[in-house]
Design an enzyme around this catalytic site. Sequence first.
Site, PDB file in Angstrom:
ATOM      1  N   ASP A 167    -117.121 -23.497 -65.423  1.00  0.00           N
ATOM      2  CA  ASP A 167    -116.022 -22.617 -65.830  1.00  0.00           C
ATOM      3  C   ASP A 167    -116.077 -22.365 -67.339  1.00  0.00           C
ATOM      4  O   ASP A 167    -115.856 -21.249 -67.815  1.00  0.00           O
ATOM      5  CB  ASP A 167    -114.683 -23.264 -65.446  1.00  0.00           C
ATOM      6  CG  ASP A 167    -114.690 -23.695 -63.987  1.00  0.00           C
ATOM      7  OD1 ASP A 167    -114.722 -22.817 -63.117  1.00  0.00           O
ATOM      8  OD2 ASP A 167    -114.703 -24.914 -63.722  1.00  0.00           O
ATOM      9  N   HIS A 174    -110.611 -27.192 -61.024  1.00  0.00           N
ATOM     10  CA  HIS A 174    -111.728 -26.269 -60.790  1.00  0.00           C
ATOM     11  C   HIS A 174    -111.354 -25.400 -59.587  1.00  0.00           C
ATOM     12  O   HIS A 174    -111.787 -25.626 -58.460  1.00  0.00           O
ATOM     13  CB  HIS A 174    -113.025 -27.031 -60.522  1.00  0.00           C
ATOM     14  CG  HIS A 174    -114.144 -26.107 -60.098  1.00  0.00           C
ATOM     15  ND1 HIS A 174    -114.696 -25.172 -60.940  1.00  0.00           N
ATOM     16  CD2 HIS A 174    -114.778 -25.944 -58.903  1.00  0.00           C
ATOM     17  CE1 HIS A 174    -115.623 -24.490 -60.296  1.00  0.00           C
ATOM     18  NE2 HIS A 174    -115.689 -24.936 -59.052  1.00  0.00           N
TER      19      HIS A 174
END
Length: 337
Positions: A163, A191
């Site tokens: 990410d 996440h």
Amino acid sequence: MAASDTSATTITITGAGGQIGYALLFRIAAGDMLGADRPVRLRLLEIPQGLRAAEGAALELQDCAFPLLRHIEITDDPLTAFEGCNIAMLVGARPRGPGMERADLLAANAGIFGPQGAAIGAAAAEDIRVVVVGNPANTNALLAADSAPDVPADRFTALTRLDHNRAVGQLTDALDAAPDDIDRLAIWGNHSATQFPDVSHAVVRGEPVIEALSARLGGLAAAEAWLDESFIPRVAKRGAEIIEVRGSSSVASAANAAIEHVRDEQAGTAWTSAAVVSTGEYGVPEGLVCSFPVRSEGSGYRVIEGLAISERSRARMDSSVAELVAERDAVRALGLG
Ligand code: NAD
Ligand code: LMR
């Protein structure tokens, strides 16, 4: 716990016969993760149906004749896989199947990460460090950590470096910058699509990102609108975008992020993002595996503390942390974790 072998670093990769496993193994054996001076011993853990694929990858590894690769062992037994292990990369997970609810997914993965955590506790080396890649990564890491009470909780992490890298990628495009120009980005939370990619503290070539965006986009309001409407959702939903465009989930970028996560944890870094076990930093409930901005001096990730958090940022962080609490409560309600 077994004693650590000092002649080569033992790395256990679960789900090694899968897509990410295949993308990881060759780069690790080539020295991309631990450097050109550290020999490695690989342990590949699979379920019986995945063993042939792992065996095939091992044949190819042999055919590469990597100078750093000392030994490969393939097994479907977690205790054998984690015996004397120094670095565990937990990739193998149960994917969401048709009609499966999130609670079903959490329960199925608890059945994997609980026993693997227990095997790590029973068999791994004293210096074990774990990164969980398999989804839902944060809660799977929490389950593994809870199942290994004798292993310090700060040895367990989950991957949000992908990410982080995705956020860097979006900013380099918007600011016509190179990845190395960007620093102090942060991924907070889970996440998942609730994560908060945060540029509040980020700089590009030393200039605050928010100022650089304002200059390019015609003012602060336009910069904030771009962050809210484009940057944050694009990064947070990038996993789904990859699945839609590619037809299956990210592989090479995920493996690259896992390698960078371990590399920077071991070699040291002043600033990146990783999900670590909270000890209450920034008001995140203790014990949750939450993504924070982190640093490492070579002996594990530590949360970078003392950052000013605006009300807007706080609301986004809180909503992702609420999702982590709900995941934790869901596995606890099933008698797991
Ligand atoms: P894949 O289906 O290609 O491979 C998974 C492998 O895990 C399979 O070979 C399977 O046999 C094995 N496996 C299943 N249960 C196991 C167990 N109990 N022990 C050992 N091995 C087991 O999937 P993939 O593309 O390699 O992705 C793996 C996981 O990584 C998925 O959960 C995916 O959602 C996740 N992922 C996470 C990130 C991240 O940034 N955290 C990014 C991409 C993918
Ligand atoms: C990713 O971020 O690419 C993976 O976690 C896959 C997904 O389901 O988003």
